[in-house]
Design an enzyme around this catalytic site. Structure first.
Site, PDB file in Angstrom:
ATOM      1  N   LYS A   1       1.468  -6.501  54.675  1.00 50.53           N
ATOM      2  CA  LYS A   1       1.969  -5.807  55.663  1.00 50.53           C
ATOM      3  C   LYS A   1       2.176  -6.987  56.612  1.00 50.53           C
ATOM      4  O   LYS A   1       1.476  -7.714  57.082  1.00 50.53           O
ATOM      5  CB  LYS A   1       1.083  -4.901  56.437  1.00 50.53           C
ATOM      6  CG  LYS A   1       1.888  -4.207  57.400  1.00 50.53           C
ATOM      7  CD  LYS A   1       2.739  -2.923  56.832  1.00 50.53           C
ATOM      8  CE  LYS A   1       3.623  -2.495  57.828  1.00 50.53           C
ATOM      9  NZ  LYS A   1       4.905  -3.219  57.862  1.00 50.53           N
TER      10      LYS A   1
ATOM     11  N   GLN B   1      -1.150 -12.992  60.373  1.00 50.79           N
ATOM     12  CA  GLN B   1      -0.992 -11.519  60.280  1.00 50.79           C
ATOM     13  C   GLN B   1      -2.345 -11.154  59.504  1.00 50.79           C
ATOM     14  O   GLN B   1      -2.752  -9.910  59.638  1.00 50.79           O
ATOM     15  CB  GLN B   1       0.161 -11.305  59.308  1.00 50.79           C
ATOM     16  CG  GLN B   1       0.668  -9.781  59.449  1.00 50.79           C
ATOM     17  CD  GLN B   1       1.782  -9.633  60.613  1.00 50.79           C
ATOM     18  OE1 GLN B   1       2.333 -10.478  61.212  1.00 50.79           O
ATOM     19  NE2 GLN B   1       1.512  -8.671  61.234  1.00 50.79           N
TER      20      GLN B   1
ATOM     21  N   LYS C   1      -4.928 -10.367  62.391  1.00 54.80           N
ATOM     22  CA  LYS C   1      -4.291  -9.468  63.086  1.00 54.80           C
ATOM     23  C   LYS C   1      -4.558  -8.154  62.636  1.00 54.80           C
ATOM     24  O   LYS C   1      -5.037  -7.057  63.213  1.00 54.80           O
ATOM     25  CB  LYS C   1      -2.710  -9.857  63.399  1.00 54.80           C
ATOM     26  CG  LYS C   1      -2.172  -8.822  64.484  1.00 54.80           C
ATOM     27  CD  LYS C   1      -0.665  -8.874  64.208  1.00 54.80           C
ATOM     28  CE  LYS C   1      -0.165 -10.227  64.569  1.00 54.80           C
ATOM     29  NZ  LYS C   1       1.484 -10.430  64.764  1.00 54.80           N
TER      30      LYS C   1
ATOM     31  N   LYS D   1       4.490 -11.938  55.437  1.00 57.38           N
ATOM     32  CA  LYS D   1       5.526 -12.207  56.197  1.00 57.38           C
ATOM     33  C   LYS D   1       6.619 -12.590  55.386  1.00 57.38           C
ATOM     34  O   LYS D   1       6.614 -13.286  54.320  1.00 57.38           O
ATOM     35  CB  LYS D   1       5.074 -13.362  57.179  1.00 57.38           C
ATOM     36  CG  LYS D   1       5.854 -13.249  58.416  1.00 57.38           C
ATOM     37  CD  LYS D   1       5.523 -12.353  59.529  1.00 57.38           C
ATOM     38  CE  LYS D   1       6.391 -12.162  60.668  1.00 57.38           C
ATOM     39  NZ  LYS D   1       5.756 -11.516  61.610  1.00 57.38           N
TER      40      LYS D   1
ATOM     41  N   GLY E   1      10.051  -5.486  60.900  1.00 60.05           N
ATOM     42  CA  GLY E   1      10.899  -6.179  61.620  1.00 60.05           C
ATOM     43  C   GLY E   1      10.318  -7.286  62.329  1.00 60.05           C
ATOM     44  O   GLY E   1       8.751  -7.485  62.174  1.00 60.05           O
ATOM     45  N   ASP E   2      10.996  -8.390  63.089  1.00 53.79           N
ATOM     46  CA  ASP E   2      10.425  -9.425  63.654  1.00 53.79           C
ATOM     47  C   ASP E   2      11.524 -10.207  64.227  1.00 53.79           C
ATOM     48  O   ASP E   2      12.515  -9.297  64.272  1.00 53.79           O
ATOM     49  CB  ASP E   2       9.556 -10.411  62.789  1.00 53.79           C
ATOM     50  CG  ASP E   2       8.778 -11.480  63.493  1.00 53.79           C
ATOM     51  OD1 ASP E   2       7.781 -11.053  63.923  1.00 53.79           O
ATOM     52  OD2 ASP E   2       9.360 -12.640  63.750  1.00 53.79           O
TER      53      ASP E   2
ATOM     54  N   THR F   1       4.656  -2.743  70.025  1.00 50.39           N
ATOM     55  CA  THR F   1       3.960  -4.068  70.397  1.00 50.39           C
ATOM     56  C   THR F   1       3.783  -4.287  71.721  1.00 50.39           C
ATOM     57  O   THR F   1       2.846  -5.008  72.459  1.00 50.39           O
ATOM     58  CB  THR F   1       5.217  -4.995  69.879  1.00 50.39           C
ATOM     59  OG1 THR F   1       5.176  -4.753  68.360  1.00 50.39           O
ATOM     60  CG2 THR F   1       4.365  -6.457  69.650  1.00 50.39           C
TER      61      THR F   1
ATOM     62  N   ASN G   1      12.668  -7.041  71.534  1.00 52.62           N
ATOM     63  CA  ASN G   1      12.014  -5.947  71.411  1.00 52.62           C
ATOM     64  C   ASN G   1      10.580  -5.989  72.152  1.00 52.62           C
ATOM     65  O   ASN G   1      10.201  -5.097  72.796  1.00 52.62           O
ATOM     66  CB  ASN G   1      11.692  -5.560  70.046  1.00 52.62           C
ATOM     67  CG  ASN G   1      10.619  -4.548  69.759  1.00 52.62           C
ATOM     68  OD1 ASN G   1       9.565  -4.633  69.522  1.00 52.62           O
ATOM     69  ND2 ASN G   1      11.338  -3.137  69.813  1.00 52.62           N
TER      70      ASN G   1
ATOM     71  N   SER H   1       2.825   0.391  62.935  1.00 51.97           N
ATOM     72  CA  SER H   1       3.477   0.300  61.447  1.00 51.97           C
ATOM     73  C   SER H   1       2.672   1.049  60.513  1.00 51.97           C
ATOM     74  O   SER H   1       3.140   1.742  59.659  1.00 51.97           O
ATOM     75  CB  SER H   1       3.789  -1.012  60.953  1.00 51.97           C
ATOM     76  OG  SER H   1       4.927  -1.496  61.556  1.00 51.97           O
TER      77      SER H   1
HETATM   78  P1  NDP Z   1      13.484 -10.207  69.083  1.00 50.11           P
HETATM   79  O1  NDP Z   1      14.405 -10.903  68.079  1.00 50.11           O
HETATM   80  O2  NDP Z   1      13.791  -8.814  69.351  1.00 50.11           O
HETATM   81  O3  NDP Z   1      13.818 -10.898  70.384  1.00 50.11           O
HETATM   82  C1  NDP Z   1      13.336 -12.287  70.308  1.00 50.11           C
HETATM   83  C2  NDP Z   1      13.497 -12.827  71.802  1.00 50.11           C
HETATM   84  O4  NDP Z   1      12.738 -14.193  71.870  1.00 50.11           O
HETATM   85  C3  NDP Z   1      14.881 -12.956  72.202  1.00 50.11           C
HETATM   86  O5  NDP Z   1      14.847 -12.922  73.609  1.00 50.11           O
HETATM   87  C4  NDP Z   1      15.198 -14.267  71.693  1.00 50.11           C
HETATM   88  O6  NDP Z   1      16.313 -15.008  72.397  1.00 50.11           O
HETATM   89  C5  NDP Z   1      13.856 -15.081  72.118  1.00 50.11           C
HETATM   90  N1  NDP Z   1      13.663 -16.401  71.095  1.00 50.11           N
HETATM   91  C6  NDP Z   1      13.597 -16.138  69.770  1.00 50.11           C
HETATM   92  N2  NDP Z   1      13.602 -17.434  69.285  1.00 50.11           N
HETATM   93  C7  NDP Z   1      13.497 -18.194  70.144  1.00 50.11           C
HETATM   94  C8  NDP Z   1      13.510 -19.577  70.503  1.00 50.11           C
HETATM   95  N3  NDP Z   1      13.310 -20.576  69.195  1.00 50.11           N
HETATM   96  N4  NDP Z   1      13.493 -20.077  71.779  1.00 50.11           N
HETATM   97  C9  NDP Z   1      13.633 -19.293  72.726  1.00 50.11           C
HETATM   98  N5  NDP Z   1      13.758 -18.031  72.675  1.00 50.11           N
HETATM   99  C10 NDP Z   1      13.723 -17.626  71.601  1.00 50.11           C
HETATM  100  O7  NDP Z   1      12.181 -10.441  68.512  1.00 50.11           O
HETATM  101  P2  NDP Z   1      10.893  -9.668  68.822  1.00 50.11           P
HETATM  102  O8  NDP Z   1      10.887  -9.335  70.109  1.00 50.11           O
HETATM  103  O9  NDP Z   1      10.418  -8.571  68.055  1.00 50.11           O
HETATM  104  O10 NDP Z   1       9.747 -10.748  68.629  1.00 50.11           O
HETATM  105  C11 NDP Z   1       9.274 -11.749  69.660  1.00 50.11           C
HETATM  106  C12 NDP Z   1       8.063 -12.264  69.161  1.00 50.11           C
HETATM  107  O11 NDP Z   1       6.947 -11.106  69.143  1.00 50.11           O
HETATM  108  C13 NDP Z   1       8.006 -13.071  67.955  1.00 50.11           C
HETATM  109  O12 NDP Z   1       7.028 -14.127  68.101  1.00 50.11           O
HETATM  110  C14 NDP Z   1       7.350 -12.279  67.029  1.00 50.11           C
HETATM  111  O13 NDP Z   1       6.925 -12.701  65.790  1.00 50.11           O
HETATM  112  C15 NDP Z   1       6.286 -11.383  67.883  1.00 50.11           C
HETATM  113  N6  NDP Z   1       5.920 -10.193  67.313  1.00 50.11           N
HETATM  114  C16 NDP Z   1       6.938  -9.032  67.101  1.00 50.11           C
HETATM  115  C17 NDP Z   1       6.542  -7.876  66.679  1.00 50.11           C
HETATM  116  C18 NDP Z   1       7.376  -6.807  66.697  1.00 50.11           C
HETATM  117  O14 NDP Z   1       6.885  -5.735  66.345  1.00 50.11           O
HETATM  118  N7  NDP Z   1       8.628  -6.917  66.801  1.00 50.11           N
HETATM  119  C19 NDP Z   1       5.054  -7.506  66.591  1.00 50.11           C
HETATM  120  C20 NDP Z   1       4.193  -8.638  66.796  1.00 50.11           C
HETATM  121  C21 NDP Z   1       4.693  -9.680  67.290  1.00 50.11           C
HETATM  122  P3  NDP Z   1      17.750 -15.123  71.713  1.00 50.11           P
HETATM  123  O15 NDP Z   1      18.345 -13.927  71.761  1.00 50.11           O
HETATM  124  O16 NDP Z   1      18.572 -15.938  72.656  1.00 50.11           O
HETATM  125  O17 NDP Z   1      17.270 -15.619  70.267  1.00 50.11           O
HETATM  126  O1  2IT Z   2       4.240 -10.092  63.854  1.00 46.73           O
HETATM  127  C1  2IT Z   2       4.218  -8.899  63.557  1.00 46.73           C
HETATM  128  O2  2IT Z   2       3.098  -8.310  63.571  1.00 46.73           O
HETATM  129  C2  2IT Z   2       5.119  -7.562  63.483  1.00 46.73           C
HETATM  130  N1  2IT Z   2       6.382  -8.491  63.368  1.00 46.73           N
HETATM  131  C3  2IT Z   2       5.190  -6.662  62.974  1.00 46.73           C
HETATM  132  C4  2IT Z   2       4.717  -6.364  61.474  1.00 46.73           C
HETATM  133  C5  2IT Z   2       4.757  -4.879  60.943  1.00 46.73           C
HETATM  134  O3  2IT Z   2       4.572  -4.873  59.989  1.00 46.73           O
HETATM  135  O4  2IT Z   2       5.068  -3.991  62.030  1.00 46.73           O
END
Ligand code: NDP
Ligand code: 2IT
Length: 445
Positions: free
Chosen positions: A90, A111, A114, A126, A165-166, A209, A240, A376
């Site tokens: 997952k 992961q 976590k 992943k 998603g991520d 998240t 997100n 999830s």
């Molecule tokens: P999104 O794609 O929704 O948003 C990512 C954000 O981070 C955007 O604002 C993006 O800016 C910025 N970003 C991405 N890459 C870079 C970079 N290299 N340098 C600077 N800014 C950057 O992703 P999420 O919000 O889902 O994910 C954000 C973080 O949270 C990640 O580390 C992800 O692994 C983690 N995460 C996400 C989960 C989820 O459920 N979605 C769960 C647990 C962890 P820009 O638009 O300019 O690229």
């Molecule tokens: O980093 C993470 O934990 C996620 N992007 C969410 C993974 C999931 O299966 O919901």
């Protein structure tokens, strides 16, 4: 040389060119030293650490698709199925130009621990692609997602591997991939999470998240007799995780004054107007710069530098290694008391060590962002039952899960004599369940 040091050297030697993977493994092994040293013979006898750091399998494939100009594009696709000791693989899918095998191995490795901390039966995985959804039309994104899923569908399933998603993968991408999976397999099953609410998704998954991050932050602050209400918060990112962390922090009375994207950051002394951010990011897929045009009195600054803004609490919610030692020192000098990671490994090792050495409150991502994958797993549960729970029901379960994670990691830290070190606590508590399952199941993974 200790068993953990030996394994770290082995990982570096056998996985060249994967610095993020080395970094994630080192942090976990450094934490586990306390547990491993006390039981070295038991673990060495079954080569437990050698097995823990090796993915069960990595699927790597070609993703050809046709762009709007009729040109054939080719991207790389991957799924890292890291560890299935406690449940089906997952973990999310990341679409970003920086994606490579090493980054997905670091994310898949994190992961494992976590997912264990959520208390639910999910293993670690992943995947993703170096595809960049930015600036692509909906048709191009659909074409890419369909091609990606055509290959990935051979290796996943509701009881086998359940992606989500991520970065770069939200509701739109999950929809296109789910549709293609269903078409190819003829199965209406919970093979992906983060689905839309009309086709098997769970309420609260979108928010989970970010909300979970603030729930566990609040639990930690309460334990240290600090009130979140009235605190000034800086949130990096505007995707997100960042958006829903901001929403929950605001609901609990904190003032979020800054957010960012990869181009720059906005500062709004009056507190971020989240409706404006949601419209820019969720509706128009625009840049955070546009906030300053829409909200008088706010300021946009190009480049990194968001951590120079004075705050009580910092929530890094963008990407790995976005907060370095200099940033950590600046935060401390400006009076910041707590850092909770919404992103995966956003603080460099040096920054993390600084926070701990300075006695700042610090929650590592594998504990503090676990609410996303935890919800999830609740979506999988609803899919299996063919039911959907109310918003209040899922939200209450999420909050309970985050409180439980806080209790587990602070308890593990205490048991091993490092009270308040939630990095060590999270790594140990996450490891214990996985190690136990691996030992029980024999030499199969
Ligand atoms: P999104 O794609 O929704 O948003 C990512 C954000 O981070 C955007 O604002 C993006 O800016 C910025 N970003 C991405 N890459 C870079 C970079 N290299 N340098 C600077 N800014 C950057 O992703 P999420 O919000 O889902 O994910 C954000 C973080 O949270 C990640 O580390 C992800 O692994 C983690 N995460 C996400 C989960 C989820 O459920 N979605 C769960 C647990 C962890 P820009 O638009 O300019 O690229
Ligand atoms: O980093 C993470 O934990 C996620 N992007 C969410 C993974 C999931 O299966 O919901």
């Amino acid at each position: 040389m200790s068993y953990t040091e030996e394994i770290y050297e082995r990982v570096v030697a056998q996985n060249p060119g994967e610095p993020e993977f080395h970094q994630a493994v080192k942090e976990v092994l450094d934490s586990l030293k306390l547990v491993i040293d006390a039981n070295e013979e038991k673990y060495r006898a079954v080569s437990l650490l050698e097995r823990l750091v090796e993915p069960e399998r990595i699927i790597s494939f070609k993703v050809p698709w046709v762009d709007d100009n009729g040109k054939v594009q080719v991207n790389k696709g991957y799924r890292v199925q890291f560890n299935s000791a406690i449940g089906p693989y997952k973990g999310g899918l990341r679409f970003h130009p920086s994606v490579n095998q090493g980054i997905l191995k670091f994310l898949g490795f994190e992961q494992i621990f976590k997912n264990s901390l959520t208390g639910l039966p999910i293993g670690g995985g992943k995947g993703g692609s170096n595809f960049d959804p930015k600036g692509k039309s909906d048709r191009e994104v659909m074409a890419f997602c369909q091609s990606f899923m055509t290959e990935l569908s051979k290796y996943i399933g509701a009881d086998q591997d359940v992606p989500a998603g991520d970065i770069g993968v939200g509701g739109r991408e999950i929809g296109f991939m789910y549709g293609q999976y269903k078409r190819l397999k003829g199965l209406y099953e919970g093979v992906l999470t983060g689905k839309g609410l009309t086709w098997g998704g769970s309420l609260v998954r979108t928010q989970a998240t970010g909300y979970g991050l603030v729930y566990i932050l609040d639990a930690m602050l309460k334990d240290h007799k600090i009130d979140l209400a009235g605190k000034t918060v800086v949130v990096s990112g505007s995707g997100n995780v960042a958006i829903y962390a901001t929403e929950k922090a605001q609901q609990l009375g904190a003032k979020v004054v800054a957010m960012s994207d990869s181009n720059g950051y906005i500062y709004d002394a009056n507190g971020i107007n989240l409706d404006v951010v949601k419209d820019i990011k969720e509706v128009r897929r625009g840049r955070i710069k546009e906030y300053a045009d829409a909200v008088p009195g706010s300021v946009y600054t190009e480049g990194k530098g968001i951590w120079s803004i004075k705050c009580d609490i910092a929530l890094p919610c963008a990407t790995q290694n976005e907060l370095n030692l200099d940033d950590a020192k600046t935060l401390k000098a400006n009076g910041c008391v707590a850092v909770a990671e919404g992103a995966n490994m956003p603080s460099t090792r040096e920054a993390t060590d600084f926070f701990l050495a300075e006695g700042m409150l610090f929650l590592p991502g594998k504990a503090s962002n676990a609410g996303g994958v935890g919800t999830s797993a609740l979506e999988m549960c609803q899919n299996s039952q063919r039911l959907s729970w109310t918003f209040e029901e899922v939200d209450a379960k999420l909050k309970q899960m985050m409180n439980d994670i806080y209790a587990k990691i602070s308890d593990a830290a205490k048991r091993y004599g490092v009270e308040g070190n939630y990095v060590t606590g999270a790594n140990i508590a996450g490891f214990e369940k996985v190690a136990d399952a691996m030992m029980a199941q024999g030499i199969v993974l």
